[in-house]
Design a protein around this motif. Structure first.
Motif, PDB file in Angstrom:
ATOM      1  N   ARG A  58       0.810  -1.231   0.000  1.00 22.14           N
ATOM      2  CA  ARG A  58       0.000   0.000   0.000  1.00 22.14           C
ATOM      3  C   ARG A  58       0.840   1.277   0.000  1.00 22.14           C
ATOM      4  O   ARG A  58       0.675   2.145  -0.856  1.00 22.14           O
ATOM      5  CB  ARG A  58      -0.952   0.001   1.193  1.00 22.14           C
ATOM      6  CG  ARG A  58      -1.857   1.228   1.257  1.00 22.14           C
ATOM      7  CD  ARG A  58      -2.800   1.184   2.435  1.00 22.14           C
ATOM      8  NE  ARG A  58      -3.488  -0.086   2.569  1.00 22.14           N
ATOM      9  CZ  ARG A  58      -4.571  -0.455   1.878  1.00 22.14           C
ATOM     10  NH1 ARG A  58      -5.083   0.377   1.004  1.00 22.14           N
ATOM     11  NH2 ARG A  58      -5.128  -1.632   2.080  1.00 22.14           N
ATOM     12  N   GLU A  59       1.705   1.411   0.972  1.00 18.38           N
ATOM     13  CA  GLU A  59       2.462   2.665   1.110  1.00 18.38           C
ATOM     14  C   GLU A  59       3.379   2.924  -0.082  1.00 18.38           C
ATOM     15  O   GLU A  59       3.333   4.007  -0.677  1.00 18.38           O
ATOM     16  CB  GLU A  59       3.250   2.650   2.421  1.00 18.38           C
ATOM     17  CG  GLU A  59       3.796   4.000   2.802  1.00 18.38           C
ATOM     18  CD  GLU A  59       4.413   3.973   4.182  1.00 18.38           C
ATOM     19  OE1 GLU A  59       5.576   4.411   4.302  1.00 18.38           O
ATOM     20  OE2 GLU A  59       3.740   3.507   5.143  1.00 18.38           O
ATOM     21  N   PHE A  79       3.150   1.705  -3.075  1.00 16.48           N
ATOM     22  CA  PHE A  79       2.326   1.863  -4.278  1.00 16.48           C
ATOM     23  C   PHE A  79       1.785   3.287  -4.348  1.00 16.48           C
ATOM     24  O   PHE A  79       1.888   3.949  -5.385  1.00 16.48           O
ATOM     25  CB  PHE A  79       1.165   0.864  -4.280  1.00 16.48           C
ATOM     26  CG  PHE A  79       0.368   0.893  -5.555  1.00 16.48           C
ATOM     27  CD1 PHE A  79       0.609  -0.020  -6.564  1.00 16.48           C
ATOM     28  CD2 PHE A  79      -0.625   1.852  -5.758  1.00 16.48           C
ATOM     29  CE1 PHE A  79      -0.115   0.013  -7.751  1.00 16.48           C
ATOM     30  CE2 PHE A  79      -1.355   1.899  -6.941  1.00 16.48           C
ATOM     31  CZ  PHE A  79      -1.093   0.969  -7.938  1.00 16.48           C
ATOM     32  N   ASP A  80       1.189   3.747  -3.245  1.00 10.25           N
ATOM     33  CA  ASP A  80       0.601   5.082  -3.259  1.00 10.25           C
ATOM     34  C   ASP A  80       1.667   6.172  -3.441  1.00 10.25           C
ATOM     35  O   ASP A  80       1.386   7.228  -4.014  1.00 10.25           O
ATOM     36  CB  ASP A  80      -0.237   5.317  -2.005  1.00 10.25           C
ATOM     37  CG  ASP A  80      -1.564   4.559  -2.047  1.00 10.25           C
ATOM     38  OD1 ASP A  80      -1.992   4.135  -3.152  1.00 10.25           O
ATOM     39  OD2 ASP A  80      -2.177   4.367  -0.982  1.00 10.25           O
ATOM     40  N   ALA A  81       2.877   5.909  -2.999  1.00  3.91           N
ATOM     41  CA  ALA A  81       3.957   6.888  -3.167  1.00  3.91           C
ATOM     42  C   ALA A  81       4.528   6.909  -4.582  1.00  3.91           C
ATOM     43  O   ALA A  81       4.926   7.968  -5.079  1.00  3.91           O
ATOM     44  CB  ALA A  81       5.081   6.597  -2.165  1.00  3.91           C
ATOM     45  N   ASP A 134      -5.227   4.588  -6.898  1.00  2.00           N
ATOM     46  CA  ASP A 134      -4.461   4.290  -5.691  1.00  2.00           C
ATOM     47  C   ASP A 134      -4.366   2.778  -5.481  1.00  2.00           C
ATOM     48  O   ASP A 134      -4.890   1.994  -6.274  1.00  2.00           O
ATOM     49  CB  ASP A 134      -5.095   4.955  -4.471  1.00  2.00           C
ATOM     50  CG  ASP A 134      -6.568   4.612  -4.305  1.00  2.00           C
ATOM     51  OD1 ASP A 134      -7.024   3.565  -4.812  1.00  2.00           O
ATOM     52  OD2 ASP A 134      -7.286   5.407  -3.662  1.00  2.00           O
ATOM     53  N   HIS A 135      -3.693   2.413  -4.386  1.00  2.00           N
ATOM     54  CA  HIS A 135      -3.508   1.001  -4.072  1.00  2.00           C
ATOM     55  C   HIS A 135      -4.838   0.273  -3.906  1.00  2.00           C
ATOM     56  O   HIS A 135      -4.971  -0.882  -4.312  1.00  2.00           O
ATOM     57  CB  HIS A 135      -2.667   0.857  -2.798  1.00  2.00           C
ATOM     58  CG  HIS A 135      -2.479  -0.566  -2.382  1.00  2.00           C
ATOM     59  ND1 HIS A 135      -3.357  -1.213  -1.537  1.00  2.00           N
ATOM     60  CD2 HIS A 135      -1.518  -1.476  -2.705  1.00  2.00           C
ATOM     61  CE1 HIS A 135      -2.946  -2.452  -1.349  1.00  2.00           C
ATOM     62  NE2 HIS A 135      -1.828  -2.642  -2.037  1.00  2.00           N
ATOM     63  N   ALA A 168       0.551   5.476  -7.716  1.00  2.32           N
ATOM     64  CA  ALA A 168      -0.824   5.980  -7.734  1.00  2.32           C
ATOM     65  C   ALA A 168      -0.972   7.028  -8.836  1.00  2.32           C
ATOM     66  O   ALA A 168      -0.076   7.843  -9.054  1.00  2.32           O
ATOM     67  CB  ALA A 168      -1.191   6.567  -6.378  1.00  2.32           C
ATOM     68  N   ARG A 169      -2.094   6.996  -9.518  1.00  2.00           N
ATOM     69  CA  ARG A 169      -2.344   7.914 -10.627  1.00  2.00           C
ATOM     70  C   ARG A 169      -3.207   9.111 -10.218  1.00  2.00           C
ATOM     71  O   ARG A 169      -3.381  10.034 -10.973  1.00  2.00           O
ATOM     72  CB  ARG A 169      -3.025   7.173 -11.789  1.00  2.00           C
ATOM     73  CG  ARG A 169      -2.246   5.993 -12.339  1.00  2.00           C
ATOM     74  CD  ARG A 169      -0.901   6.441 -12.877  1.00  2.00           C
ATOM     75  NE  ARG A 169      -0.300   5.436 -13.724  1.00  2.00           N
ATOM     76  CZ  ARG A 169       0.840   4.829 -13.446  1.00  2.00           C
ATOM     77  NH1 ARG A 169       1.465   5.086 -12.332  1.00  2.00           N
ATOM     78  NH2 ARG A 169       1.347   3.955 -14.273  1.00  2.00           N
ATOM     79  N   GLY A 170      -3.800   9.046  -9.034  1.00  2.00           N
ATOM     80  CA  GLY A 170      -4.583  10.156  -8.525  1.00  2.00           C
ATOM     81  C   GLY A 170      -6.054  10.088  -8.895  1.00  2.00           C
ATOM     82  O   GLY A 170      -6.472   9.274  -9.726  1.00  2.00           O
TER      83      GLY A 170
END
Length: 196
Positions: free
Chosen positions: A149-150, A152-154, A166-167, A157-159
């Protein structure tokens, strides 16, 4: 509108009993009745045992699958090695992601992509033996997915407003595929992806 995919778990013995040149059309005819299923399984209503079932993703467009592959390409270097290995195999094995790990120059093809002409009209075609291997990869990857998760989101993630923002969206799409592969494996079936 773009390309869409309809994912069908199918009794391979029944499918192979149909003449090869008629298989894809028969699958389209059989699954034509699938309506009003937003997400999850649709099983045909019949007196006999169903020989196919359609899994509807939240959005049947091909785009989320493509963008999930792109996101994985950005996130994979941050994944734990065991997750990276299992997801690499799972995603490449599905064969619909426009992503696959790079091969060494001396690595040979394993011959698994089938060249039967009837399969050329499909986005995905995996017989039961392939499904069992994919199910084993998913069983290794799924428990480790939340640990991504962390990073991936950093990094991936495409927003908001994107296909894979996001994840959570990434993991949801992958878990849908895990459901498809798991159900097909429990039944000893294969999986095909029809173009819609």
């Amino acid at each position: 509108m773009g390309l869409a995919i309809e994912v069908v778990a199918v009794d391979w013995h029944r499918l192979e009993a149909i003449p090869a040149g008629e298989r894809v059309n028969r699958l389209y005819e059989e699954t034509y009745e699938v309506e009003d299923v937003e997400e999850g399984w649709f099983w045909p209503s019949s007196d006999g045992q169903p020989w196919w079932g359609v899994y509807e993703f939240r959005n049947c467009s091909y785009k989320p699958h493509f963008w999930a592959g792109e996101a994985w390409d950005d996130a994979r270097e941050y994944a734990e090695p065991e997750l990276r290995h299992a997801l690499d195999g799972f995603l490449a094995g599905l064969g619909i992601w426009l992503w696959a790990p790079e091969k060494d120059d001396d690595e040979e093809e394993d011959g698994s992509p089938d060249t039967d002409a009837w399969r050329s009209g499909l986005l995905l075609c995996r017989p039961p033996a392939d499904i069992s291997a994919l199910a084993a990869l998913w069983s290794r990857a799924e428990p480790l997915l939340d640990g991504l998760r962390e990073p991936f989101d950093a990094h991936a993630a495409r927003g908001p407003g994107s296909w894979i923002p996001d994840h959570a969206a990434f993991a949801s799409l992958l878990r849908g595929w895990g459901e498809v592969i798991g159900e097909a494996d429990r039944r000893g079936w294969g999986v095909v992806g029809l173009k819609c």
